[in-house]
Design an enzyme around this catalytic site. Structure first.
Site, PDB file in Angstrom:
ATOM      1  N   TYR A   1       0.999  -1.364   0.061  1.00  0.00           N
ATOM      2  CA  TYR A   1       0.462  -0.023  -0.073  1.00  0.00           C
ATOM      3  C   TYR A   1       1.244   1.181   0.071  1.00  0.00           C
ATOM      4  CZ  TYR A   1      -3.429   3.537   1.815  1.00  0.00           C
ATOM      5  OH  TYR A   1      -4.299   4.332   1.900  1.00  0.00           O
TER       6      TYR A   1
ATOM      7  N   LYS B   1       4.496   8.675   9.215  1.00  0.00           N
ATOM      8  CA  LYS B   1       4.624   8.186  10.687  1.00  0.00           C
ATOM      9  C   LYS B   1       5.343   8.573  11.530  1.00  0.00           C
ATOM     10  CE  LYS B   1       2.005   4.239   8.136  1.00  0.00           C
ATOM     11  NZ  LYS B   1       0.331   4.086   8.665  1.00  0.00           N
TER      12      LYS B   1
ATOM     13  N   ASP C   1       9.320   2.631   0.169  1.00  0.00           N
ATOM     14  CA  ASP C   1       8.155   3.405   0.329  1.00  0.00           C
ATOM     15  C   ASP C   1       8.458   2.964   2.048  1.00  0.00           C
ATOM     16  OD1 ASP C   1       5.710   4.731   2.140  1.00  0.00           O
ATOM     17  OD2 ASP C   1       5.093   3.420   0.380  1.00  0.00           O
TER      18      ASP C   1
HETATM   19  N1  PLP Z   1       3.230   3.909   2.519  1.00  0.00           N
HETATM   20  C1  PLP Z   1       3.034   2.995   3.512  1.00  0.00           C
HETATM   21  C2  PLP Z   1       3.917   1.856   3.345  1.00  0.00           C
HETATM   22  C3  PLP Z   1       1.583   3.132   4.359  1.00  0.00           C
HETATM   23  O1  PLP Z   1       2.100   2.164   4.945  1.00  0.00           O
HETATM   24  C4  PLP Z   1       1.178   3.970   4.530  1.00  0.00           C
HETATM   25  C5  PLP Z   1       0.190   4.614   5.128  1.00  0.00           C
HETATM   26  O2  PLP Z   1      -0.372   3.318   5.640  1.00  0.00           O
HETATM   27  C6  PLP Z   1       0.799   4.815   3.524  1.00  0.00           C
HETATM   28  C7  PLP Z   1       2.186   4.773   2.584  1.00  0.00           C
HETATM   29  C8  PLP Z   1      -0.067   6.049   3.562  1.00  0.00           C
HETATM   30  O3  PLP Z   1       0.471   7.054   4.606  1.00  0.00           O
HETATM   31  P1  PLP Z   1      -1.079   8.268   5.240  1.00  0.00           P
HETATM   32  O4  PLP Z   1      -1.961   7.204   5.636  1.00  0.00           O
HETATM   33  O5  PLP Z   1      -0.110   8.867   5.989  1.00  0.00           O
HETATM   34  O6  PLP Z   1      -0.806   8.643   3.522  1.00  0.00           O
END
Ligand code: PLP
Length: 424
Positions: A142, A265, A237
């Site tokens: 994700y 985060k 990511d």
């Molecule tokens: N990338 C990863 C690996 C994530 O775990 C998340 C959210 O859980 C995101 C991107 C998206 O982040 P946000 O919820 O702050 O938009």
């Protein structure tokens, strides 16, 4: 009616499904979500006064636990100076310099407000730098809810049983190739079959959004060399893994330098902060130093910067990472032992300050493997553990997190509660 149920009924008249982010609903485990009132350290209290040991930690950010006194003080002090200026502040420099100490690959970086924005920014600049349109992502990973990334996107999406989201035109995802996680051969096939068209590979270097999943030995290394060979930008990511697999993220742990990284985060210490950054030649293309447009009214917000900076300072100075990792190791060892004792037919694994548990025996290397897990059994287990005051993520397709504030007491109580839940 409990206060929780009254609030949930009210929320359901205000928000779709009563929540402001789908993974908060308990759809895949049954029951209604708990409304939280306060948190301190590893503990969370709901509106009816029930206390929980928290392994969700706001889905990862709270590596120092709830309401760490230094973070709270930094936020209060920053807010007293003004909530937002929409102009540069010293705090942005301070946090950027701290991030660069943890992540030397971020030669230049840009603050945004969420992980979603970070991934959108990284992909846009990668496309501009390569003058190519296509990207490769992995099923079960994700990267936020941008249209073209909502393809086989793990956790929230799979929890709801939606393979992809309605509302995303097919043409918007036509530049997104999807490969199975841990399958470097599939990536090579896509790259060879679409020579000179793939701008970027984006990957969770340790996956957390299909449940916890390690990369197989050599997988990330092969992605690095395939990207070098094909002139493709490698994007890690690390929104979830940043500061959590190692202080310098999965890239430090595995010793691989991506071209671009996304953070979120932990970097905001509980406030909305995202970051994308990496190679200077690529990041120099972002406006206003280059032509790639990306902007944000509240980007680099001083209160959010203060929370992030205080968090990273405690991480650096008080070995908070080491404490959270030790707890993970003891927790995972304890859960594995319980599983054996009770013939639980589950798999528990963890790395750094992340862990995962699922009712699936045998090895799993991809999202496709994980789908064979017993999610109904997970739901029963989750509800029993919650009753005993253990707050695991309400889906078997989510990772768990530890903090520097989890204690030996927490461990003992957790293992006792888990033993009961497994018996039930
Ligand atoms: N990338 C990863 C690996 C994530 O775990 C998340 C959210 O859980 C995101 C991107 C998206 O982040 P946000 O919820 O702050 O938009």
């Amino acid at each position: 009616m409990s206060r929780n149920e009254a609030l949930f009924q009210e929320a359901s008249t205000c928000f779709p499904g009563g929540v402001n982010s789908p993974v908060r609903a308990f759809r895949s485990v049954g029951g209604n979500p708990r409304f939280m009132a306060r948190g301190k350290g590893s503990r969370l209290s709901d509106v009816d006064g029930k206390e929980y040991i928290d392994y969700v930690l706001s889905w990862g950010p709270l590596i120092l636990g709830h309401a760490h006194p230094k973070v709270v003080a930094a936020v209060a002090a920053a807010a007293a100076q003004g909530m937002s200026f929409g102009a540069p502040t010293e705090q942005e420099n301070r946090l950027a310099i701290a991030i660069k100490r943890f992540f030397p690959s971020l030669e230049l970086l840009r603050f945004v407000n969420s992980g979603t924005e970070a991934c959108m920014g990284a992909i846009r600049v990668a496309r501009a730098a390569t003058k190519r349109d296509n990207i490769i992502k992995f099923s079960g990973c994700y990267h936020g809810h941008a249209d073209y990334l909502l393809v086989s996107a793990g956790s929230g999406v799979s929890t709801l049983g939606l393979p992809d989201s309605p509302g995303v035109p097919a043409s918007f995802t036509s530049h997104t190739f999807v490969a199975p996680y841990n399958d470097a051969q599939a990536v090579e096939t896509i790259l060879k079959g679409n020579k000179g068209t793939v701008a970027a590979i984006i990957v969770e270097p340790v996956a957390g959004n299909m449940g916890f999943m390690r990369p197989r030995p050599g997988f990330l290394e092969t992605l690095r060399s395939l990207c070098d060979e094909h002139g493709t930008v490698l994007i890690f990511d690390e929104v979830m893994t940043g500061f959590r697999i190692a202080p310098g993220g999965a890239q430090e742990y595995f010793g691989i330098r991506p071209d671009l990284s996304c953070l979120g985060k932990v970097v905001g210490g509980g406030m909305p902060v995202g970051v994308y950054g990496g190679r200077r030649d690529i990041m120099s293309m972002v406006a206003p130093s280059g032509p790639v447009y990306q902007a944000g009214t509240l980007s680099g917000n001083p209160v959010a910067m203060a929370a992030g900076l205080a968090t990273l300072e405690v991480l650096e100075q008080e070995d908070a990472f080491g404490k959270a990792r030790n707890y993970q190791e003891h927790l995972v060892a304890g859960l594995q032992e319980l599983g054996k004792k009770k013939n639980a037919d589950w798999t528990v694994d963890g790395l750094g300050t992340m862990f995962g548990l699922r009712f699936l025996s045998g090895a799993a290397y991809s999202y496709e493997d994980l789908k064979a897990g017993d999610t109904l059994r997970f739901g029963r287990f989750f509800r029993k553990a919650l009753e005993s005051g253990i707050y695991f993520a309400p889906s078997s397709f989510e990772a768990g997190f530890t903090s520097s504030t989890h204690t030996d007491d927490d461990l003992e109580l957790t293992l006792k509660a888990v033993a009961l839940a497994l018996d039930a």
